[in-house]
Design an enzyme around this catalytic site. Structure first.
Site, PDB file in Angstrom:
ATOM      1  N   HIS A 378       0.798  -1.231   0.000  1.00 52.53           N
ATOM      2  CA  HIS A 378       0.000   0.000   0.000  1.00 52.53           C
ATOM      3  C   HIS A 378       0.827   1.276   0.000  1.00 52.53           C
ATOM      4  O   HIS A 378       0.247   2.365   0.052  1.00 52.53           O
ATOM      5  CB  HIS A 378      -0.925   0.029   1.214  1.00 52.53           C
ATOM      6  CG  HIS A 378      -2.108  -0.875   1.101  1.00 52.53           C
ATOM      7  ND1 HIS A 378      -3.259  -0.522   0.434  1.00 52.53           N
ATOM      8  CD2 HIS A 378      -2.324  -2.125   1.569  1.00 52.53           C
ATOM      9  CE1 HIS A 378      -4.130  -1.510   0.498  1.00 52.53           C
ATOM     10  NE2 HIS A 378      -3.585  -2.503   1.178  1.00 52.53           N
ATOM     11  N   LYS A 567      -7.720  14.082   3.689  1.00 50.40           N
ATOM     12  CA  LYS A 567      -6.485  13.294   3.725  1.00 50.40           C
ATOM     13  C   LYS A 567      -5.991  13.206   5.158  1.00 50.40           C
ATOM     14  O   LYS A 567      -6.164  14.154   5.935  1.00 50.40           O
ATOM     15  CB  LYS A 567      -5.373  13.956   2.890  1.00 50.40           C
ATOM     16  CG  LYS A 567      -5.710  14.154   1.423  1.00 50.40           C
ATOM     17  CD  LYS A 567      -5.661  12.860   0.658  1.00 50.40           C
ATOM     18  CE  LYS A 567      -6.191  13.026  -0.753  1.00 50.40           C
ATOM     19  NZ  LYS A 567      -6.322  11.720  -1.428  1.00 50.40           N
ATOM     20  N   ARG A 568      -5.360  12.096   5.502  1.00 48.92           N
ATOM     21  CA  ARG A 568      -4.586  12.091   6.736  1.00 48.92           C
ATOM     22  C   ARG A 568      -3.460  13.121   6.601  1.00 48.92           C
ATOM     23  O   ARG A 568      -2.979  13.372   5.501  1.00 48.92           O
ATOM     24  CB  ARG A 568      -3.990  10.699   6.977  1.00 48.92           C
ATOM     25  CG  ARG A 568      -4.992   9.649   7.372  1.00 48.92           C
ATOM     26  CD  ARG A 568      -4.405   8.246   7.373  1.00 48.92           C
ATOM     27  NE  ARG A 568      -4.042   7.833   6.021  1.00 48.92           N
ATOM     28  CZ  ARG A 568      -2.803   7.722   5.591  1.00 48.92           C
ATOM     29  NH1 ARG A 568      -1.792   7.980   6.396  1.00 48.92           N
ATOM     30  NH2 ARG A 568      -2.555   7.342   4.360  1.00 48.92           N
ATOM     31  N   LYS A 573       0.838  14.252   1.145  1.00 50.46           N
ATOM     32  CA  LYS A 573      -0.531  14.606   0.743  1.00 50.46           C
ATOM     33  C   LYS A 573      -0.624  16.087   0.352  1.00 50.46           C
ATOM     34  O   LYS A 573      -1.591  16.507  -0.285  1.00 50.46           O
ATOM     35  CB  LYS A 573      -1.508  14.333   1.885  1.00 50.46           C
ATOM     36  CG  LYS A 573      -1.454  12.920   2.465  1.00 50.46           C
ATOM     37  CD  LYS A 573      -2.231  11.941   1.649  1.00 50.46           C
ATOM     38  CE  LYS A 573      -2.394  10.606   2.376  1.00 50.46           C
ATOM     39  NZ  LYS A 573      -3.100   9.604   1.565  1.00 50.46           N
ATOM     40  N   THR A 654      -8.632   6.243  -2.335  1.00 48.22           N
ATOM     41  CA  THR A 654     -10.007   5.816  -2.593  1.00 48.22           C
ATOM     42  C   THR A 654     -10.970   6.968  -2.347  1.00 48.22           C
ATOM     43  O   THR A 654     -12.084   6.963  -2.853  1.00 48.22           O
ATOM     44  CB  THR A 654     -10.410   4.625  -1.703  1.00 48.22           C
ATOM     45  OG1 THR A 654     -10.107   4.915  -0.336  1.00 48.22           O
ATOM     46  CG2 THR A 654      -9.682   3.360  -2.115  1.00 48.22           C
ATOM     47  N   LYS A 658     -14.538   8.153  -4.311  1.00 46.88           N
ATOM     48  CA  LYS A 658     -15.807   8.474  -3.638  1.00 46.88           C
ATOM     49  C   LYS A 658     -16.323   9.833  -4.085  1.00 46.88           C
ATOM     50  O   LYS A 658     -17.522  10.004  -4.351  1.00 46.88           O
ATOM     51  CB  LYS A 658     -15.609   8.437  -2.115  1.00 46.88           C
ATOM     52  CG  LYS A 658     -15.347   7.050  -1.576  1.00 46.88           C
ATOM     53  CD  LYS A 658     -14.691   7.073  -0.195  1.00 46.88           C
ATOM     54  CE  LYS A 658     -14.152   5.677   0.141  1.00 46.88           C
ATOM     55  NZ  LYS A 658     -13.188   5.676   1.240  1.00 46.88           N
TER      56      LYS A 658
END
Length: 838
Positions: A378, A567-568, A573, A654, A658
């Protein structure tokens, strides 16, 4: 109290919510009252709203039980291959509404609650989120469970039943404060404890080598108590099982001096064992080499493998007699999928069981292990890759360390690169130099028959960089499985208005076959469809604005663009790039000569939101305590989705899918699944900016110098100077200096390099948003291109290309085959014929 549905509304909602027949409603009301009375021991005079939620949850759960038992009976009758998805995280969210969607009970339950004078939405809000995950990895596991059930696969999710999940987040004076997520405080109506399947898990101790094999002795034992949660498929009567393990101390106490004080201390020491399942580690993108974390990883793996082997040996439902002893058949009946490296201990543990306990030769055991296990990667971030110190391994799992060393010795012996010592060093499972460490990703690759990334660009990067040596040695192992999301939760459940608008044009079969969304392309110029899609979006925005006002005390204009980044927090990011755009936009549009610094507070949001010149034309909001339930409200309301990671760093994402499915346009780099989203919807229908992977590589070779961009771009310089000078933190002028120092001198993710193109791309966004019709046309192209991003497609590929299984749309009977007992049957015989889910 909810208003009754008009006939028109009822007709519209039947297709995706299920028919509210009179008999269904009457039965639900009767069962609701029964549970309130007998299960909760309450009447309507003293029952609370939470009691009503629990009564409804138990009523809906009743509709799962027969299907759940019947599904397990079916698997024992057919003896199919079974897949075991092992994950340290399952970010499930709430269960009630999802269950009603998958069982077509929504309308009936809504009507039953209305007739009882209760509001369905208020009851749904009483459910605690099962926050047993941090972000994408855990939520992906939850989507996969839904798809495996919907595709009729004999599948099991295995993980840990954390007593405390991801922490509840509060923002106090601009700072994060964590509170315990005590999600089990009021109990969990969806789970069933299974103490009869409790398993011992061993730690510490030492190994003894005997002529007849190796024994792991003098261990400390922790018991793994399973809790089962039903996972219903979409209207196919399949109900699979998620089994989560809880740590319990054994009851035996070895008391040298039996006295009251010793006994009490022995009981108190049980906490040390039970801490294993106490709390979820609050990140999934950073490796922490803590002993407790390694304990958690081995705990779930050991308990799960014992369960797998028990189920493999016993093939008759309700029987405990061993019927299968030939372990060469294990790969034909069992597929184990490792969700990242967290369950990597499954490989040495399976070897230990096969060699030490089942007495197979190493060669035979290794062949079985490799053909059974598969590994999903991942991340490419080095700080996220697990590397456990050998010393810790030796202390906690001495037998497994011996097994890992033997796996490594044989792996290096059969390497196809003899004499290439540098390559052998890079491919070793044991990293030398300083503190010896075990590279868990290497262990997963060597011990699995399939290795996959989670987006095409990510899988290509793995083969070209991180795992290049392994790919060149065994190219057949490497695959791609682009991530997906379940359309049941992420469209039908969270955005029923849009689901209805789609169903009116192309029917409702798209819910189980998302590729059918392609049929919407012929409506891209249809005025009525454009109006309907835009109307749903506006209704979702209005509803979300009301939610923000109620829960966050922030008023926003529902006619403004909702530009959302979910986002975390992590440098790759690039939340900071988003911040720089907000500052630039603020400076361009609204910053006058402000003479009163009291209008400026601790953060960008506070400065912008309190500027009287700006008013309600620009708001910056940080939504605290983001979780699945909040995502279900916010994502359908989004106009613009921020997917702005540095190219080559986001494995897939993901959240991007969405947002796309729910009618948001994407502004993003060519990274992760964005690349495939652009292919499916047409690159012209996304706002793509910035460096591609090759550009990033080229910049790395030339050398990235942030000062060049700072000196060349006046707006960037102004924004950075404002942050550094305390413009956004006047009471603490140096508050953000470390951020500025990082951006200027050691930014791995090159924020400044993409700044100029990002700002220009945002200008294109603004221009198009002023033309609602053209904006909505692009939205329709995006929704129509979402078919590939269903987790049903992802799981079907895993099944066919990794697990050797075939999905089915076969519908099972609703109820179990429950044996009937003659009047004279004894209690002992009756008990032997139980048909509980196993």
């Amino acid at each position: 109290m909810s208003k009754p549905l008009s006939d028109h509304d009822r007709r519209k909602q039947i297709s995706v919510r299920g028919l509210a027949g009179i008999e269904n409603v009457a039965e639900l009301k009767q069962n609701f009252n029964r549970h309130l009375h007998f299960t909760l021991v309450k009447d309507r005079n003293v029952a609370t709203r939470r009691d009503y939620y629990f009564a409804l949850a138990h009523t809906v759960r009743d509709h799962l039980i027969g299907r759940w038992i019947r599904t397990q009976q079916h698997y024992y009758e057919k003896d199919p291959k079974r897949v075991y998805y092992i994950s340290l995280e399952f970010y499930m969210g709430r269960t009630l509404q999802n269950t009603m969607v998958n069982l077509a009970l929504e309308n009936a339950c809504d009507e039953a609650m209305y007739q009882l004078g209760l509001d369905m939405e208020e009851l749904e809000d009483m459910e605690e989120d099962a926050g047993l995950g941090n972000g994408g990895l855990g939520r992906l596991a939850a989507c996969f469970l839904d798809s495996m059930a919907s595709l009729g696969l004999a599948a099991y999710g295995y993980g840990i039943r954390y007593e405390f999940g991801i922490f509840n987040q509060k923002i106090v004076n601009g700072w994060q404060v964590e509170e315990a997520d005590d999600w089990l405080r009021y109990g969990n109506p969806w789970e069933k404890a299974r103490p009869e399947y409790m398993r011992p898990v061993h730690f510490y101790g030492r190994t003894e080598h005997h002529p007849d094999g190796v024994k792991w002795v003098d261990t400390q034992v922790v018991l793994a108590l399973p809790y089962d949660t039903p996972v219903p498929g979409y209207r196919n009567n399949v109900v699979n099982t998620m089994r989560l393990w809880s740590a319990k101390a054994p009851c035996e106490f070895n008391l040298k001096d039996f006295n009251v004080g010793g006994y009490i201390q022995a009981v108190l020491d049980r906490n040390l064992a039970e801490n294993i399942s106490r709390v979820l580690y609050p990140n999934d993108n950073f490796f922490e080499g803590k002993e407790l974390r390694l304990k958690q990883e081995y705990f779930v793996v050991s308990a799960t493998l014992q369960d797998i082997i028990r189920r493999f040996k016993v093939s008759k439902f309700g029987s405990r007699e061993i019927a299968r002893t030939d372990f060469s058949k294990l790969p034909d009946k069992v597929a184990i999928q490792l969700n990242d490296t967290h369950p990597a201990m499954a490989i040495p543990e399976l070897m230990r069981v096969l060699v030490d306990e089942e007495k197979l030769s190493w060669e035979k055991a290794w062949d079985i292990c490799v053909r059974t296990c598969a590994y999903t990667n991942h991340t490419v971030l080095p700080e996220a890759l697990e590397r456990w110190p050998v010393d810790l391994f030796a202390h906690l799992l001495p037998r497994h360390l011996e097994i890992v060393f033997e796996i490594n010795r044989r792996h290096l012996e059969v390497s196809t690169f003899p004499g290439d010592n540098d390559r052998l060093r890079r491919m070793s499972l044991i990293e030398e130099g300083g503190q010896k460490r075990i590279n868990m990703a290497h262990l997963c690759i060597v011990g699995s028959h399939a290795v996959n990334g989670v987006a095409q660009i990510h899988s290509d990067i793995l083969k070209a960089t991180v795992f290049k040596d392994f790919y060149e040695m065994e190219p057949h192992k490497f695959q791609n499985k682009t991530n997906g999301i379940t359309p049941r939760r992420w469209l039908v459940m969270c955005n029923p208005g849009l689901a209805e608008v789609i169903a009116e044009r192309i029917g409702e079969d798209f819910i189980r076959d998302l590729d059918q969304l392609k049929g919407l392309r012929k409506y891209v110029n249809d005025e009525a469809f454009i109006r309907d899609v835009a109307k749903v979006k506006q209704e979702n925005k209005l509803k979300f604005a009301m939610h923000l006002e109620q829960h966050y005390k922030v008023k926003i204009n529902p006619n403004s663009m909702f530009d959302i980044q979910v986002k975390r927090i992590h440098e790759y990011k690039r939340q900071l790039l988003n911040c720089l755009h907000i500052i630039t936009y603020y400076n361009r549009k609204y910053r006058l000569k402000i003479l009163y610094p009291q209008f400026l507070q601790l953060s960008i949001g506070e400065v912008v939101n309190n500027d009287p010149v700006v008013g309600d034309r620009l708001k910056v909001i940080f939504l605290e305590n983001y979780r699945v339930t909040l995502a279900e409200k916010g994502i359908p309301a989004a106009d613009l989705s921020e997917q702005i990671s540095t190219a080559g760093t986001e494995a897939s994402g993901t959240g991007n899918m969405k947002f796309m499915l729910n009618g948001a346009l994407t502004i993003g780099t060519m990274d992760g699944a964005n690349v495939e989203m652009a292919e499916e919807a047409g690159e012209d229908n996304l706002f793509i900016f910035g460096m591609r992977v090759d550009d990033v590589d080229e910049l790395d070779k030339r050398g990235y110098h942030a000062e060049e961009y700072y000196n060349r771009l006046p707006e960037l310089k102004q924004a950075i100077d404002q942050i550094a000078g305390g413009f956004f933190s006047p009471k603490q002028p140096d508050l953000f200096k470390e951020i500025v120092n990082m951006l200027m001198h050691h930014d791995r993710f090159k924020v400044f390099a993409d700044y100029e193109d990002y700002i220009k791309c945002q200008e294109k966004v603004n221009a198009l948003y002023k033309n609602p019709k053209e904006w909505t046309k692009k939205v329709i192209f995006n929704i129509a291109g979402c078919g590939k991003f269903s987790s049903d497609r992802t799981i079907a590929q895993y099944a066919r290309e990794i697990w050797g299984m075939e999905p089915t749309l076969e519908k099972l009977p609703k109820t179990a085959n429950t044996p009937t007992f003659p009047a004279c049957i004894t209690t002992r015989t009756a008990l032997s014929l139980r048909t509980f889910p196993e």
